[in-house]
Design a protein around this motif. Sequence first.
Motif, PDB file in Angstrom:
ATOM      1  N   ALA A  40      40.319  -0.664   4.877  1.00  0.00           N
ATOM      2  CA  ALA A  40      40.749  -0.182   6.191  1.00  0.00           C
ATOM      3  C   ALA A  40      41.485   1.150   6.062  1.00  0.00           C
ATOM      4  O   ALA A  40      41.266   2.066   6.867  1.00  0.00           O
ATOM      5  N   LEU A  41      42.343   1.280   5.066  1.00  0.00           N
ATOM      6  CA  LEU A  41      43.056   2.536   4.847  1.00  0.00           C
ATOM      7  C   LEU A  41      42.090   3.658   4.466  1.00  0.00           C
ATOM      8  O   LEU A  41      42.263   4.804   4.901  1.00  0.00           O
ATOM      9  N   ALA A  42      41.071   3.341   3.669  1.00  0.00           N
ATOM     10  CA  ALA A  42      40.085   4.351   3.283  1.00  0.00           C
ATOM     11  C   ALA A  42      39.297   4.836   4.497  1.00  0.00           C
ATOM     12  O   ALA A  42      39.075   6.034   4.665  1.00  0.00           O
ATOM     13  N   VAL A  43      38.890   3.917   5.361  1.00  0.00           N
ATOM     14  CA  VAL A  43      38.150   4.305   6.570  1.00  0.00           C
ATOM     15  C   VAL A  43      39.038   5.136   7.486  1.00  0.00           C
ATOM     16  O   VAL A  43      38.593   6.136   8.055  1.00  0.00           O
ATOM     17  N   TRP A  44      40.302   4.751   7.611  1.00  0.00           N
ATOM     18  CA  TRP A  44      41.233   5.513   8.448  1.00  0.00           C
ATOM     19  C   TRP A  44      41.379   6.943   7.900  1.00  0.00           C
ATOM     20  O   TRP A  44      41.344   7.913   8.656  1.00  0.00           O
ATOM     21  N   GLY A  45      41.512   7.075   6.584  1.00  0.00           N
ATOM     22  CA  GLY A  45      41.632   8.399   5.977  1.00  0.00           C
ATOM     23  C   GLY A  45      40.371   9.231   6.160  1.00  0.00           C
ATOM     24  O   GLY A  45      40.437  10.432   6.440  1.00  0.00           O
ATOM     25  N   LEU A  46      39.210   8.599   6.025  1.00  0.00           N
ATOM     26  CA  LEU A  46      37.951   9.324   6.220  1.00  0.00           C
ATOM     27  C   LEU A  46      37.795   9.781   7.668  1.00  0.00           C
ATOM     28  O   LEU A  46      37.318  10.890   7.929  1.00  0.00           O
ATOM     29  N   MET A  47      38.179   8.943   8.618  1.00  0.00           N
ATOM     30  CA  MET A  47      38.080   9.325  10.031  1.00  0.00           C
ATOM     31  C   MET A  47      39.029  10.487  10.342  1.00  0.00           C
ATOM     32  O   MET A  47      38.677  11.412  11.078  1.00  0.00           O
ATOM     33  N   LYS A  48      40.219  10.449   9.768  1.00  0.00           N
ATOM     34  CA  LYS A  48      41.175  11.527   9.980  1.00  0.00           C
ATOM     35  C   LYS A  48      40.647  12.838   9.395  1.00  0.00           C
ATOM     36  O   LYS A  48      40.735  13.893  10.021  1.00  0.00           O
ATOM     37  N   HIS A  53      37.813  18.191  10.033  1.00  0.00           N
ATOM     38  CA  HIS A  53      36.685  19.068   9.724  1.00  0.00           C
ATOM     39  C   HIS A  53      35.851  19.373  10.965  1.00  0.00           C
ATOM     40  O   HIS A  53      35.340  20.487  11.112  1.00  0.00           O
ATOM     41  N   MET A  54      35.688  18.401  11.849  1.00  0.00           N
ATOM     42  CA  MET A  54      34.921  18.641  13.072  1.00  0.00           C
ATOM     43  C   MET A  54      35.647  19.622  13.990  1.00  0.00           C
ATOM     44  O   MET A  54      35.017  20.332  14.763  1.00  0.00           O
ATOM     45  N   GLY A  55      36.959  19.668  13.908  1.00  0.00           N
ATOM     46  CA  GLY A  55      37.723  20.629  14.702  1.00  0.00           C
ATOM     47  C   GLY A  55      37.486  22.059  14.261  1.00  0.00           C
ATOM     48  O   GLY A  55      37.644  22.997  15.036  1.00  0.00           O
ATOM     49  N   LYS A  56      37.092  22.260  13.008  1.00  0.00           N
ATOM     50  CA  LYS A  56      36.842  23.598  12.482  1.00  0.00           C
ATOM     51  C   LYS A  56      35.432  24.107  12.798  1.00  0.00           C
ATOM     52  O   LYS A  56      35.158  25.289  12.646  1.00  0.00           O
TER      53      LYS A  56
END
Length: 76
Positions: A40-48, A53-56
């Motif tokens: 769950a922490l890994a998925v949260w970090g990947l989404m963040k 990156h999508m903001g750039k």
Amino acid sequence: MPDMSASASLAMTHLVTLAELDEDKVTPGVLGFIVFAVMALAVWGLMKSMNRHMGKVDFKEAPEASGGEAGEPGRG
């Protein structure tokens, strides 16, 4: 007040039977919880990271530098 104590003891009896371990059941245990929490922490970090990156990304299409008509679609 005897009804309250009878119902309380009945509730406690049900809780005790729920708390007993059944040797035939398989449970994930502490290791399963730890693995799930790490995932769950890994998925949260990947989404963040993906949001950052999508903001750039610039979604506007850049105009073509060449003025030739050979590369234009739809003309044949």
